[in-house]
Write an enzyme that holds these catalytic residues in place. Structure first.
Site, PDB file in Angstrom:
ATOM      1  N   HIS A 124       9.669   0.502   8.605  1.00 40.69           N
ATOM      2  CA  HIS A 124       8.688  -0.959   8.514  1.00 40.69           C
ATOM      3  C   HIS A 124       9.122  -2.128   7.582  1.00 40.69           C
ATOM      4  O   HIS A 124       9.608  -2.824   7.905  1.00 40.69           O
ATOM      5  CB  HIS A 124       7.279  -1.184   8.691  1.00 40.69           C
ATOM      6  CG  HIS A 124       7.026   0.233   9.669  1.00 40.69           C
ATOM      7  ND1 HIS A 124       7.549   0.006  10.952  1.00 40.69           N
ATOM      8  CD2 HIS A 124       7.173   1.513   9.765  1.00 40.69           C
ATOM      9  CE1 HIS A 124       6.903   1.178  12.046  1.00 40.69           C
ATOM     10  NE2 HIS A 124       6.405   2.378  11.255  1.00 40.69           N
ATOM     11  N   ASP A 125       8.487  -1.588   6.197  1.00 42.57           N
ATOM     12  CA  ASP A 125       8.081  -2.929   5.811  1.00 42.57           C
ATOM     13  C   ASP A 125       9.265  -3.117   4.587  1.00 42.57           C
ATOM     14  O   ASP A 125       9.336  -4.723   4.533  1.00 42.57           O
ATOM     15  CB  ASP A 125       7.433  -2.091   4.216  1.00 42.57           C
ATOM     16  CG  ASP A 125       5.729  -1.634   5.113  1.00 42.57           C
ATOM     17  OD1 ASP A 125       5.256  -0.330   4.467  1.00 42.57           O
ATOM     18  OD2 ASP A 125       5.423  -2.202   5.817  1.00 42.57           O
ATOM     19  N   ASP A 150       0.762  -0.650   0.006  1.00 45.42           N
ATOM     20  CA  ASP A 150       0.164   0.104  -0.186  1.00 45.42           C
ATOM     21  C   ASP A 150       0.381   1.149  -0.234  1.00 45.42           C
ATOM     22  O   ASP A 150       1.062   1.994   0.761  1.00 45.42           O
ATOM     23  CB  ASP A 150      -1.057  -0.001   1.060  1.00 45.42           C
ATOM     24  CG  ASP A 150      -0.485  -0.288   2.601  1.00 45.42           C
ATOM     25  OD1 ASP A 150      -0.394   0.533   3.474  1.00 45.42           O
ATOM     26  OD2 ASP A 150       0.500  -0.899   3.024  1.00 45.42           O
ATOM     27  N   ASP A 160       6.718   0.626   1.814  1.00 43.23           N
ATOM     28  CA  ASP A 160       6.413   0.538   0.564  1.00 43.23           C
ATOM     29  C   ASP A 160       7.338  -0.405  -0.059  1.00 43.23           C
ATOM     30  O   ASP A 160       7.950  -0.795  -1.058  1.00 43.23           O
ATOM     31  CB  ASP A 160       5.289   0.087   0.407  1.00 43.23           C
ATOM     32  CG  ASP A 160       3.937   0.139   1.739  1.00 43.23           C
ATOM     33  OD1 ASP A 160       3.580   1.488   2.493  1.00 43.23           O
ATOM     34  OD2 ASP A 160       3.872  -0.790   1.934  1.00 43.23           O
ATOM     35  N   ASN A 218      -2.176   2.956   3.311  1.00 38.38           N
ATOM     36  CA  ASN A 218      -1.783   4.440   3.538  1.00 38.38           C
ATOM     37  C   ASN A 218      -2.940   5.729   3.002  1.00 38.38           C
ATOM     38  O   ASN A 218      -3.119   6.113   3.218  1.00 38.38           O
ATOM     39  CB  ASN A 218      -0.706   4.341   3.130  1.00 38.38           C
ATOM     40  CG  ASN A 218       0.515   3.577   4.063  1.00 38.38           C
ATOM     41  OD1 ASN A 218       0.079   4.088   5.384  1.00 38.38           O
ATOM     42  ND2 ASN A 218       1.673   3.120   3.195  1.00 38.38           N
ATOM     43  N   PHE A 261      -1.501  -0.774  12.355  1.00 42.74           N
ATOM     44  CA  PHE A 261      -2.439  -0.252  11.442  1.00 42.74           C
ATOM     45  C   PHE A 261      -2.913  -1.799  10.400  1.00 42.74           C
ATOM     46  O   PHE A 261      -3.689  -2.071  10.170  1.00 42.74           O
ATOM     47  CB  PHE A 261      -1.414   0.784  11.356  1.00 42.74           C
ATOM     48  CG  PHE A 261      -1.890   1.120   9.770  1.00 42.74           C
ATOM     49  CD1 PHE A 261      -2.231   0.743   8.121  1.00 42.74           C
ATOM     50  CD2 PHE A 261      -2.403   2.142   9.226  1.00 42.74           C
ATOM     51  CE1 PHE A 261      -2.478   1.877   7.131  1.00 42.74           C
ATOM     52  CE2 PHE A 261      -3.328   3.369   8.511  1.00 42.74           C
ATOM     53  CZ  PHE A 261      -3.120   2.481   7.254  1.00 42.74           C
ATOM     54  N   ASN A 262      -1.581  -2.207   9.763  1.00 48.11           N
ATOM     55  CA  ASN A 262      -1.673  -2.941   9.262  1.00 48.11           C
ATOM     56  C   ASN A 262      -3.170  -4.502   9.113  1.00 48.11           C
ATOM     57  O   ASN A 262      -3.993  -4.754   8.489  1.00 48.11           O
ATOM     58  CB  ASN A 262      -0.498  -3.751   8.435  1.00 48.11           C
ATOM     59  CG  ASN A 262       0.398  -3.066   7.533  1.00 48.11           C
ATOM     60  OD1 ASN A 262      -0.523  -1.755   6.704  1.00 48.11           O
ATOM     61  ND2 ASN A 262       1.568  -2.910   7.152  1.00 48.11           N
ATOM     62  N   THR A 308       3.142  -6.099   3.051  1.00 45.89           N
ATOM     63  CA  THR A 308       3.108  -4.919   3.169  1.00 45.89           C
ATOM     64  C   THR A 308       2.300  -3.844   4.138  1.00 45.89           C
ATOM     65  O   THR A 308       2.712  -2.498   3.914  1.00 45.89           O
ATOM     66  CB  THR A 308       4.582  -4.285   2.742  1.00 45.89           C
ATOM     67  OG1 THR A 308       4.393  -3.878   1.714  1.00 45.89           O
ATOM     68  CG2 THR A 308       5.729  -5.227   2.512  1.00 45.89           C
TER      69      THR A 308
HETATM   70  O1  RIB Z   1       2.186  -0.220  10.685  1.00 42.39           O
HETATM   71  C1  RIB Z   1       2.990   0.081   9.886  1.00 42.39           C
HETATM   72  C2  RIB Z   1       2.503  -0.496   8.882  1.00 42.39           C
HETATM   73  O2  RIB Z   1       1.303   0.830   8.076  1.00 42.39           O
HETATM   74  C3  RIB Z   1       3.230   0.514   7.238  1.00 42.39           C
HETATM   75  O3  RIB Z   1       3.332  -1.273   6.932  1.00 42.39           O
HETATM   76  C4  RIB Z   1       2.879   1.657   6.889  1.00 42.39           C
HETATM   77  O4  RIB Z   1       3.444   1.571   5.291  1.00 42.39           O
HETATM   78  C5  RIB Z   1       1.433   1.157   6.904  1.00 42.39           C
HETATM   79  O5  RIB Z   1       0.761   0.229   5.662  1.00 42.39           O
HETATM   80 CA    CA Z   2       3.202  -0.553   3.759  1.00 46.76          CA
END
Ligand code: RIB
Ligand code: CA
Length: 324
Positions: free
Chosen positions: A240-241, A14, A19, A41, A166-167, A125
């Site tokens: 993160h990703d 996303d 990403d 996102n 979040f994801n 991701t």
């Molecule tokens: O919580 C972080 C995640 O949420 C990452 O993948 C960021 O790109 C968002 O998608």
């Molecule tokens: Ca992401």
């Protein structure tokens, strides 16, 4: 010297600045069979446009991009403009993409690619809507996928609620399908990915690579890192990703532990939590306190990241950016 066969991967994402970095690592070090886009996102329209912008920026227009699900299985979205900007990839005005999308829906692209290729790894991701739906639509793919590596969840704190990341929390039902699939899993949660950080010093190293591509990446990460430092006081841009990709390139970057991970679907306060069972890992404190009990956890279904060597990780990312 025998040619080392590159791991065949699909990146479901996303974009999203982090990403983008996951895509760059996968494209350079693996056989990237395709990119599938999902809401997250930003809206699906924007994450899809950003994916096309990234493949054009990085000279990856030979990699198919297939558009996926616009909302969670239950119809939710939860965009993050405050982090990634209104476009979802703010910081540089990249040209409007002209590359056509793959004709298949992302869910069908995942199914077709897995049915036609042995040992495909899925790197997810963003929210797991596309991956979960592919498993629901064609259960046969579960025995053919060699691994699903995700950025998502946490063994400790969340970023949307005290316990939910979040994801996962945008589509817990899809995450539940994935974690119960029996497919070998790797999970890179906030407990580790918050420590995967492109500091201003790292971003300056990227800028000093001196190529137009590197300068553009530095500008994008500078924007993303700037919002995180301003809003959350982080030390830089949270990478993160790319953690979910780097593990296959240099496994020594991460400390992984086998755990059973389940997704909370119903808790008023805990919906979207990745419930990580590491009772078999007695803490030193327990042992020092003379705890002799055997803490049996549930049978692990996932390798969970619990540690990272961020300098080694950032060196890999910077070397990869230099190679475009
Ligand atoms: O919580 C972080 C995640 O949420 C990452 O993948 C960021 O790109 C968002 O998608
Ligand atoms: Ca992401």
């Amino acid at each position: 010297m025998a040619e080392v066969r590159k791991r065949k991967v699909i990146v479901d994402c996303d974009p999203g600045h982090d990403d983008m970095c996951a895509i760059l690592l996968a494209a350079k070090h693996m056989e990237l069979l395709g990119i599938t886009t999902v809401h997250g996102n930003q809206s699906l329209e924007k994450t899809t446009k950003n994916s096309l912008k990234i493949v054009e920026l990085a000279g990856l227009t030979h990699v198919p991009v297939a558009k996926g699900m616009p909302q969670s299985l239950l119809g939710w979205t939860n965009y993050a403009p405050e982090i990634h900007g209104e476009s979802g990839l703010d910081g540089v005005d990249l040209p409007e993409p002209t590359t056509p999308l793959h004709e298949l829906h992302a869910v069908d692209f995942i199914i077709k690619t897995v049915m036609e290729n042995d040992d495909v790894t899925i790197i997810a991701t963003g929210p797991l809507t596309n991956v979960g739906l592919a498993l629901i639509k064609e259960p046969k793919i579960a025995s053919r996928i060699s691994c699903i590596s995700i950025m998502g969840g946490s063994t400790t704190y969340g970023n949307v609620t005290p316990v939910a990341e979040f994801n996962i929390v945008i589509d817990p039902e899809a995450a539940d399908v994935v974690f119960r699939s029996g497919i070998p899993m790797k999970m890179f949660g906030l407990n580790v990915t918050r420590r995967a950080e492109a500091t201003p010093q790292h971003i300056q190293r990227i800028r000093e690579l001196g190529t137009p591509f590197a300068r553009t990446v530095a500008d994008l990460l500078g924007f993303y890192g700037g919002t995180l430092m301003r809003i959350f006081g982080t030390g830089g841009a949270s990478m993160h990703d790319p953690c979910a990709v780097a593990t296959f390139i240099d496994p020594t970057i991460f400390d992984m532990r086998p755990m059973h991970v389940a997704i909370e679907l119903n808790g008023k306060l805990t919906r979207g939590m990745t419930v990580c069972d590491y009772r078999h890992e007695r803490t030193t404190a327990d042992q020092l306190a003379g705890d002799k009990a055997i803490h049996r956890g549930q049978k692990p279904n996932c390798e969970v990241a619990v540690g990272i060597d961020n300098e080694k990780f950032m060196d890999l990312l910077i070397q990869t950016i230099a190679s475009f």
